[in-house]
Design a protein around this motif. Structure first.
Motif, PDB file in Angstrom:
ATOM      1  N   PRO A  24      38.025  30.600  62.326  1.00  0.00           N
ATOM      2  CA  PRO A  24      37.913  31.070  63.721  1.00  0.00           C
ATOM      3  C   PRO A  24      37.614  32.567  63.844  1.00  0.00           C
ATOM      4  O   PRO A  24      38.010  33.353  62.976  1.00  0.00           O
ATOM      5  N   ILE A  25      36.959  32.944  64.936  1.00  0.00           N
ATOM      6  CA  ILE A  25      36.691  34.367  65.211  1.00  0.00           C
ATOM      7  C   ILE A  25      37.651  34.884  66.292  1.00  0.00           C
ATOM      8  O   ILE A  25      37.413  35.924  66.880  1.00  0.00           O
ATOM      9  N   GLY A  26      38.709  34.179  66.541  1.00  0.00           N
ATOM     10  CA  GLY A  26      39.670  34.643  67.541  1.00  0.00           C
ATOM     11  C   GLY A  26      40.604  33.541  67.986  1.00  0.00           C
ATOM     12  O   GLY A  26      41.782  33.766  68.191  1.00  0.00           O
ATOM     13  N   ASP A  95      37.876  36.847  56.631  1.00  0.00           N
ATOM     14  CA  ASP A  95      38.925  37.069  57.638  1.00  0.00           C
ATOM     15  C   ASP A  95      38.610  36.329  58.933  1.00  0.00           C
ATOM     16  O   ASP A  95      39.503  35.902  59.653  1.00  0.00           O
ATOM     17  N   ALA A  96      37.314  36.239  59.255  1.00  0.00           N
ATOM     18  CA  ALA A  96      36.925  35.558  60.487  1.00  0.00           C
ATOM     19  C   ALA A  96      35.477  35.126  60.372  1.00  0.00           C
ATOM     20  O   ALA A  96      34.654  35.834  59.796  1.00  0.00           O
ATOM     21  N   GLY A  97      35.175  33.950  60.904  1.00  0.00           N
ATOM     22  CA  GLY A  97      33.785  33.512  60.980  1.00  0.00           C
ATOM     23  C   GLY A  97      33.269  32.921  59.683  1.00  0.00           C
ATOM     24  O   GLY A  97      34.025  32.390  58.865  1.00  0.00           O
ATOM     25  N   THR A  98      31.963  33.031  59.510  1.00  0.00           N
ATOM     26  CA  THR A  98      31.296  32.410  58.372  1.00  0.00           C
ATOM     27  C   THR A  98      31.211  33.389  57.208  1.00  0.00           C
ATOM     28  O   THR A  98      30.680  34.495  57.381  1.00  0.00           O
ATOM     29  N   PRO A  99      31.748  33.006  56.031  1.00  0.00           N
ATOM     30  CA  PRO A  99      31.635  33.893  54.874  1.00  0.00           C
ATOM     31  C   PRO A  99      30.173  34.268  54.629  1.00  0.00           C
ATOM     32  O   PRO A  99      29.242  33.543  55.026  1.00  0.00           O
ATOM     33  N   LEU A 100      29.962  35.405  53.987  1.00  0.00           N
ATOM     34  CA  LEU A 100      28.646  35.962  53.645  1.00  0.00           C
ATOM     35  C   LEU A 100      27.957  36.681  54.812  1.00  0.00           C
ATOM     36  O   LEU A 100      27.066  37.490  54.603  1.00  0.00           O
ATOM     37  N   VAL A 101      28.303  36.337  56.072  1.00  0.00           N
ATOM     38  CA  VAL A 101      27.646  36.970  57.216  1.00  0.00           C
ATOM     39  C   VAL A 101      28.391  38.283  57.502  1.00  0.00           C
ATOM     40  O   VAL A 101      29.480  38.268  58.073  1.00  0.00           O
ATOM     41  N   SER A 102      27.843  39.407  57.014  1.00  0.00           N
ATOM     42  CA  SER A 102      28.538  40.712  57.001  1.00  0.00           C
ATOM     43  C   SER A 102      29.893  40.588  56.310  1.00  0.00           C
ATOM     44  O   SER A 102      30.854  41.274  56.694  1.00  0.00           O
ATOM     45  N   ASP A 103      30.021  39.736  55.356  1.00  0.00           N
ATOM     46  CA  ASP A 103      31.281  39.481  54.642  1.00  0.00           C
ATOM     47  C   ASP A 103      30.975  39.155  53.187  1.00  0.00           C
ATOM     48  O   ASP A 103      29.839  38.806  52.857  1.00  0.00           O
ATOM     49  N   PRO A 104      32.013  39.213  52.303  1.00  0.00           N
ATOM     50  CA  PRO A 104      31.767  38.885  50.893  1.00  0.00           C
ATOM     51  C   PRO A 104      31.356  37.422  50.702  1.00  0.00           C
ATOM     52  O   PRO A 104      31.596  36.590  51.574  1.00  0.00           O
ATOM     53  N   CYS A 126      30.695  31.585  64.051  1.00  0.00           N
ATOM     54  CA  CYS A 126      29.920  32.735  63.568  1.00  0.00           C
ATOM     55  C   CYS A 126      29.664  33.584  64.815  1.00  0.00           C
ATOM     56  O   CYS A 126      29.019  33.119  65.766  1.00  0.00           O
ATOM     57  N   ALA A 127      30.206  34.806  64.827  1.00  0.00           N
ATOM     58  CA  ALA A 127      30.159  35.614  66.055  1.00  0.00           C
ATOM     59  C   ALA A 127      28.726  35.820  66.533  1.00  0.00           C
ATOM     60  O   ALA A 127      28.446  35.749  67.733  1.00  0.00           O
ATOM     61  N   ALA A 128      27.800  36.071  65.596  1.00  0.00           N
ATOM     62  CA  ALA A 128      26.415  36.363  65.983  1.00  0.00           C
ATOM     63  C   ALA A 128      25.794  35.170  66.717  1.00  0.00           C
ATOM     64  O   ALA A 128      25.171  35.330  67.781  1.00  0.00           O
ATOM     65  N   GLU A 199      34.843  40.295  72.186  1.00  0.00           N
ATOM     66  CA  GLU A 199      36.080  39.505  72.085  1.00  0.00           C
ATOM     67  C   GLU A 199      35.849  37.996  72.309  1.00  0.00           C
ATOM     68  O   GLU A 199      36.625  37.333  73.024  1.00  0.00           O
ATOM     69  N   LEU A 200      34.813  37.475  71.695  1.00  0.00           N
ATOM     70  CA  LEU A 200      34.468  36.061  71.893  1.00  0.00           C
ATOM     71  C   LEU A 200      35.615  35.145  71.473  1.00  0.00           C
ATOM     72  O   LEU A 200      36.264  35.398  70.453  1.00  0.00           O
ATOM     73  N   THR A 201      35.828  34.139  72.239  1.00  0.00           N
ATOM     74  CA  THR A 201      36.867  33.097  72.048  1.00  0.00           C
ATOM     75  C   THR A 201      38.287  33.631  72.247  1.00  0.00           C
ATOM     76  O   THR A 201      39.255  32.897  72.017  1.00  0.00           O
ATOM     77  N   GLU A 227      36.105  43.524  69.415  1.00  0.00           N
ATOM     78  CA  GLU A 227      34.998  43.204  68.500  1.00  0.00           C
ATOM     79  C   GLU A 227      33.749  42.883  69.303  1.00  0.00           C
ATOM     80  O   GLU A 227      33.818  42.224  70.345  1.00  0.00           O
ATOM     81  N   ILE A 228      32.609  43.351  68.787  1.00  0.00           N
ATOM     82  CA  ILE A 228      31.401  43.368  69.618  1.00  0.00           C
ATOM     83  C   ILE A 228      30.170  42.896  68.858  1.00  0.00           C
ATOM     84  O   ILE A 228      29.941  43.268  67.702  1.00  0.00           O
ATOM     85  N   VAL A 229      29.353  42.106  69.558  1.00  0.00           N
ATOM     86  CA  VAL A 229      28.014  41.770  69.078  1.00  0.00           C
ATOM     87  C   VAL A 229      27.018  42.294  70.115  1.00  0.00           C
ATOM     88  O   VAL A 229      27.216  42.091  71.315  1.00  0.00           O
TER      89      VAL A 229
HETATM   90  N1  SAM Z   1      31.529  36.666  59.183  1.00  0.00           N
HETATM   91  C1  SAM Z   1      31.817  36.960  60.550  1.00  0.00           C
HETATM   92  C2  SAM Z   1      31.101  35.964  61.453  1.00  0.00           C
HETATM   93  O1  SAM Z   1      30.522  35.018  60.950  1.00  0.00           O
HETATM   94  O2  SAM Z   1      31.181  36.096  62.667  1.00  0.00           O
HETATM   95  C3  SAM Z   1      31.478  38.401  60.880  1.00  0.00           C
HETATM   96  C4  SAM Z   1      32.314  39.374  60.092  1.00  0.00           C
HETATM   97  S1  SAM Z   1      31.957  41.047  60.388  1.00  0.00           S
HETATM   98  C5  SAM Z   1      32.879  41.830  59.127  1.00  0.00           C
HETATM   99  C6  SAM Z   1      32.921  41.448  61.782  1.00  0.00           C
HETATM  100  C7  SAM Z   1      32.058  41.702  63.017  1.00  0.00           C
HETATM  101  O3  SAM Z   1      31.724  40.461  63.623  1.00  0.00           O
HETATM  102  C8  SAM Z   1      32.777  42.488  64.086  1.00  0.00           C
HETATM  103  O4  SAM Z   1      32.695  43.887  63.863  1.00  0.00           O
HETATM  104  C9  SAM Z   1      31.982  42.087  65.319  1.00  0.00           C
HETATM  105  O5  SAM Z   1      30.760  42.776  65.352  1.00  0.00           O
HETATM  106  C10 SAM Z   1      31.716  40.614  65.014  1.00  0.00           C
HETATM  107  N2  SAM Z   1      32.789  39.771  65.566  1.00  0.00           N
HETATM  108  C11 SAM Z   1      33.746  39.107  64.892  1.00  0.00           C
HETATM  109  N3  SAM Z   1      34.542  38.425  65.734  1.00  0.00           N
HETATM  110  C12 SAM Z   1      34.081  38.664  66.979  1.00  0.00           C
HETATM  111  C13 SAM Z   1      34.466  38.252  68.278  1.00  0.00           C
HETATM  112  N4  SAM Z   1      35.519  37.461  68.465  1.00  0.00           N
HETATM  113  N5  SAM Z   1      33.742  38.687  69.339  1.00  0.00           N
HETATM  114  C14 SAM Z   1      32.673  39.491  69.166  1.00  0.00           C
HETATM  115  N6  SAM Z   1      32.268  39.911  67.956  1.00  0.00           N
HETATM  116  C15 SAM Z   1      32.955  39.512  66.873  1.00  0.00           C
END
Ligand code: SAM
Length: 296
Positions: A24-26, A95-104, A126-128, A199-201, A227-229
């Motif tokens: 989850p991203i939130g 930590d959040a979202g899909t691994p590899l996308v700005s992540d290890p 995936c936040a993006a 702050e999605l979700t 957190e911002i996209v």
């Molecule tokens: N791997 C993650 C993904 O798939 O979403 C992204 C990890 S990256 C290190 C963290 C960045 O993702 C944040 O600085 C922000 O730009 C974006 N992000 C993550 N969670 C978010 C959320 N809930 N709302 C908006 N942007 C988020």
């Protein structure tokens, strides 16, 4: 009837290999049932931060062991992890979202594939992509550009290199840098339609849409949190008018010297740099002349 002495049976192990699990991203409820099942059954869970992942594992009912695999440890630990995948199942989460996308994870996935290890995915947040799906900007073609460099010159160069991409641009951004990034995007790409997804979700989820310059002014005045996209719509199909190019050049000159302003605007509008450079010098000279006249 007697209760089993050893408690509930351990879940059946997974087939050996690498499992990329989106988290989850939130909102914890966004972990998929299949992702949770993998986290309960994997022999090992590789993660960025064991404290963050411990919370996720508790929510998923998993008690599997964790191994830290952040940006600093990925290269050093990859060979040993890939060797273990010959007989064990390893789940990778970030930590959040899909691994590899700005992540290890890239080094690990590539090494696992090269070693012939089965690699599979439990896709999910995936936040993006989540931001794109609710931004109202074209989603048929998009380019994910991750985080822009923090240093102004490197950031300008990175933005200029994206000017001709024929689709929506997507960036990760931090709250303190948002206003400056939006201003740089407006200066270099022109005043395109854009969206800021925050702050999605989560409880304070918000998507603000508008033109880049308007959004830059808004967030400079009231700095955001969380957190911002950032999403930027594609360049308009029709050729820009001279007035639009001139306006973009003036915006660029507010933050850059004439050479860089001309190069950025030329890239953004697909026009020759030479003519713009002469015009940029003239505009800069006009500005200096105006600045030099003190009203008495
Ligand atoms: N791997 C993650 C993904 O798939 O979403 C992204 C990890 S990256 C290190 C963290 C960045 O993702 C944040 O600085 C922000 O730009 C974006 N992000 C993550 N969670 C978010 C959320 N809930 N709302 C908006 N942007 C988020």
């Amino acid at each position: 009837m007697t209760a089993p002495r050893d408690g509930p049976a351990a879940p059946a192990p997974l087939a050996p290999g690498l499992y990329i699990v989106a988290t989850p991203i939130g909102n914890l409820a966004d972990l998929s049932p299949r992702g949770a099942d993998i986290l309960r059954r994997a022999d090992l869970i590789a993660c960025e931060d064991t404290r963050v992942t411990a919370t996720l594992l508790r929510a998923a009912g998993s008690r599997r062991p964790m191994l830290r695999l952040d940006d600093h440890r990925e290269r050093a630990r990859t060979d040993a992890l890939v060797a273990r995948m010959a007989r064990e199942s390893v789940a990778l989460v970030s930590d959040a979202g899909t691994p590899l996308v700005s992540d290890p994870g890239f080094v690990l996935v590539r090494a696992a594939r090269e070693a012939g290890v089965p690699v599979t995915t439990a896709p999910g947040p995936c936040a993006a992509v989540a931001a794109l799906s609710i931004s109202g900007l074209p989603a048929d073609r998009f380019f994910f550009a991750g985080f822009l460099p923090a240093a102004p010159r490197a950031r300008e160069a990175a933005i200029a290199a994206l000017a001709a991409v024929p689709g929506t641009l997507i960036f990760h951004e931090t709250a303190p840098r948002l206003a400056a990034t939006l201003a740089a995007l407006a200066a270099i790409l022109g005043d395109r339609p854009a969206a800021v997804a925050r702050e999605l979700t989560k409880r304070h989820e918000e998507v603000v849409t508008g033109r880049l310059a308007e959004l830059a002014a808004r967030f400079a005045q009231s700095p955001p949190r969380g957190e911002i996209v950032v999403l930027v719509g594609p360049r308009a199909e029709e050729a820009a008018t001279d007035d639009e190019v001139e306006a973009a050049l003036r915006r660029a000159l507010a933050t850059m010297p004439p050479g860089r302003a001309a190069a950025s605007v030329a890239a953004a509008f697909g026009v020759p740099r030479g003519a713009l450079y002469a015009r940029a010098l003239a505009l800069a000279a006009e500005d200096e002349g105006e600045g030099g006249c003190d009203a008495t």
